[in-house]
Motif scaffolding. Structure first.
Motif, mmCIF file in Angstrom:
data_model
loop_
_atom_site.group_PDB
_atom_site.id
_atom_site.type_symbol
_atom_site.label_atom_id
_atom_site.label_comp_id
_atom_site.label_asym_id
_atom_site.label_seq_id
_atom_site.Cartn_x
_atom_site.Cartn_y
_atom_site.Cartn_z
ATOM 1 N N ARG A 254 5.578 5.847 29.615
ATOM 2 C CA ARG A 254 4.916 6.543 28.498
ATOM 3 C C ARG A 254 4.135 7.752 28.991
ATOM 4 N NH1 ARG A 254 2.557 2.640 23.826
ATOM 5 N NH2 ARG A 254 4.480 2.677 22.643
ATOM 6 N N LEU A 255 3.486 7.610 30.152
ATOM 7 C CA LEU A 255 2.739 8.739 30.717
ATOM 8 C C LEU A 255 3.660 9.915 31.014
ATOM 9 C CD1 LEU A 255 0.261 7.107 33.265
ATOM 10 C CD2 LEU A 255 -0.326 8.448 31.258
ATOM 11 N N LEU A 256 4.840 9.623 31.497
ATOM 12 C CA LEU A 256 5.774 10.666 31.915
ATOM 13 C C LEU A 256 6.427 11.378 30.732
ATOM 14 C CD1 LEU A 256 7.170 12.007 34.333
ATOM 15 C CD2 LEU A 256 8.898 10.203 34.209
ATOM 16 N N HIS A 257 6.733 10.640 29.659
ATOM 17 C CA HIS A 257 7.565 11.187 28.588
ATOM 18 C C HIS A 257 6.826 11.498 27.285
ATOM 19 C CE1 HIS A 257 11.161 10.613 30.913
ATOM 20 N NE2 HIS A 257 10.798 9.368 31.171
ATOM 21 N N ASN A 258 5.518 11.257 27.231
ATOM 22 C CA ASN A 258 4.796 11.425 25.959
ATOM 23 C C ASN A 258 3.532 12.242 26.110
ATOM 24 O OD1 ASN A 258 6.230 9.567 23.969
ATOM 25 N ND2 ASN A 258 5.913 8.218 25.724
ATOM 26 N N VAL B 90 -7.827 14.200 19.835
ATOM 27 C CA VAL B 90 -8.017 14.846 21.129
ATOM 28 C C VAL B 90 -6.793 14.548 21.981
ATOM 29 C CG1 VAL B 90 -9.481 14.985 23.178
ATOM 30 C CG2 VAL B 90 -10.519 14.538 20.951
ATOM 31 N N ASP B 91 -6.161 15.592 22.504
ATOM 32 C CA ASP B 91 -5.013 15.424 23.387
ATOM 33 C C ASP B 91 -5.544 15.079 24.780
ATOM 34 O OD1 ASP B 91 -2.755 15.601 24.987
ATOM 35 O OD2 ASP B 91 -1.952 17.329 23.906
ATOM 36 N N MET C 216 -3.332 15.331 29.794
ATOM 37 C CA MET C 216 -3.574 15.852 31.140
ATOM 38 C C MET C 216 -4.563 15.005 31.944
ATOM 39 S SD MET C 216 -1.490 18.304 31.212
ATOM 40 C CE MET C 216 -1.911 19.094 32.734
ATOM 41 N N HIS C 217 -5.303 14.128 31.287
ATOM 42 C CA HIS C 217 -6.321 13.337 31.973
ATOM 43 C C HIS C 217 -5.980 11.844 32.009
ATOM 44 C CE1 HIS C 217 -8.766 16.922 32.040
ATOM 45 N NE2 HIS C 217 -8.423 17.110 30.789
ATOM 46 N N ALA C 218 -4.901 11.457 31.345
ATOM 47 C CA ALA C 218 -4.526 10.042 31.293
ATOM 48 C C ALA C 218 -3.850 9.613 32.591
ATOM 49 C CB ALA C 218 -3.601 9.795 30.109
ATOM 50 N N GLN C 219 -4.083 8.364 32.950
ATOM 51 C CA GLN C 219 -3.491 7.743 34.135
ATOM 52 C C GLN C 219 -2.962 6.381 33.711
ATOM 53 O OE1 GLN C 219 -6.872 7.449 36.689
ATOM 54 N NE2 GLN C 219 -7.244 9.647 36.722
ATOM 55 N N VAL C 220 -2.474 5.605 34.654
ATOM 56 C CA VAL C 220 -2.029 4.248 34.322
ATOM 57 C C VAL C 220 -3.229 3.416 33.867
ATOM 58 C CG1 VAL C 220 -1.009 2.130 35.230
ATOM 59 C CG2 VAL C 220 -0.006 4.344 35.809
ATOM 60 N N ASN C 221 -4.333 3.460 34.618
ATOM 61 C CA ASN C 221 -5.561 2.755 34.231
ATOM 62 C C ASN C 221 -6.589 3.786 33.775
ATOM 63 O OD1 ASN C 221 -4.768 0.036 34.969
ATOM 64 N ND2 ASN C 221 -4.788 0.795 37.065
ATOM 65 N N LEU D 121 3.319 10.793 21.360
ATOM 66 C CA LEU D 121 4.282 11.707 20.757
ATOM 67 C C LEU D 121 5.237 12.213 21.834
ATOM 68 C CD1 LEU D 121 1.807 13.870 18.660
ATOM 69 C CD2 LEU D 121 3.225 11.985 17.855
ATOM 70 N N PRO D 122 6.513 12.373 21.508
ATOM 71 C CA PRO D 122 7.440 12.923 22.498
ATOM 72 C C PRO D 122 6.984 14.314 22.938
ATOM 73 C CG PRO D 122 8.615 12.167 20.546
ATOM 74 C CD PRO D 122 7.159 12.082 20.239
ATOM 75 N N ARG D 123 7.103 14.594 24.203
ATOM 76 C CA ARG D 123 6.701 15.917 24.713
ATOM 77 C C ARG D 123 7.503 17.034 24.052
ATOM 78 N NH1 ARG D 123 3.335 16.211 29.378
ATOM 79 N NH2 ARG D 123 2.949 14.143 30.191
#
Length: 113
Positions: free
Chosen positions: A20-24, A58-59, A62-67, A103-105
């Motif tokens: 999800r992190l990679l594709h959204n 809020v998008d 760019m700051h989201a990680q796995v945890n 959301l899809p990138r």
């Protein structure tokens, strides 16, 4: 501002799948809050707003990680509270749902210039 200014601190730790992190794109949605609101994701202050009882998005991609640690700070009294002084209870905090939307990138608006 009053010398005593009650503040609500809402903290949640969440895990996001690496696919999800990679594709959204990841959007934090706050249904409504009452008070001056600040958003912190993984130690970065990303947004602030003072609109009472209105949704905010809020998008955080760019700051989201796995945890992730998400902190939402709601301060009761601010200049915005005085501007929006309506006939209502003077309560503050998160008053509607808070959730993440993926959301899809490819859905993003791209500047072609």
């Amino acid at each position: 501002m009053p010398k005593k200014n009650p503040t609500g601190v809402y903290t949640r730790t969440i895990e996001i799948d690496s696919v999800r992190l990679l594709h959204n794109r990841i959007i934090l949605h706050i249904g409504a809050s009452d008070g001056c609101t600040f958003i912190n994701v993984n130690g970065k202050w990303l947004a602030a707003f003072k609109d009472a009882r209105l949704p905010a998005r809020v998008d955080i991609t760019m700051h989201a990680q796995v945890n992730n640690t998400i902190i939402i700070l709601v301060i009761r009294w601010s200049d915005g509270m005085y501007l929006e002084d309506q006939d209502a209870w003077k309560l503050s905090g998160l008053i509607r749902d808070v959730y993440l939307t993926f959301l899809p990138r490819s859905n993003a608006i791209v500047d072609l210039a």
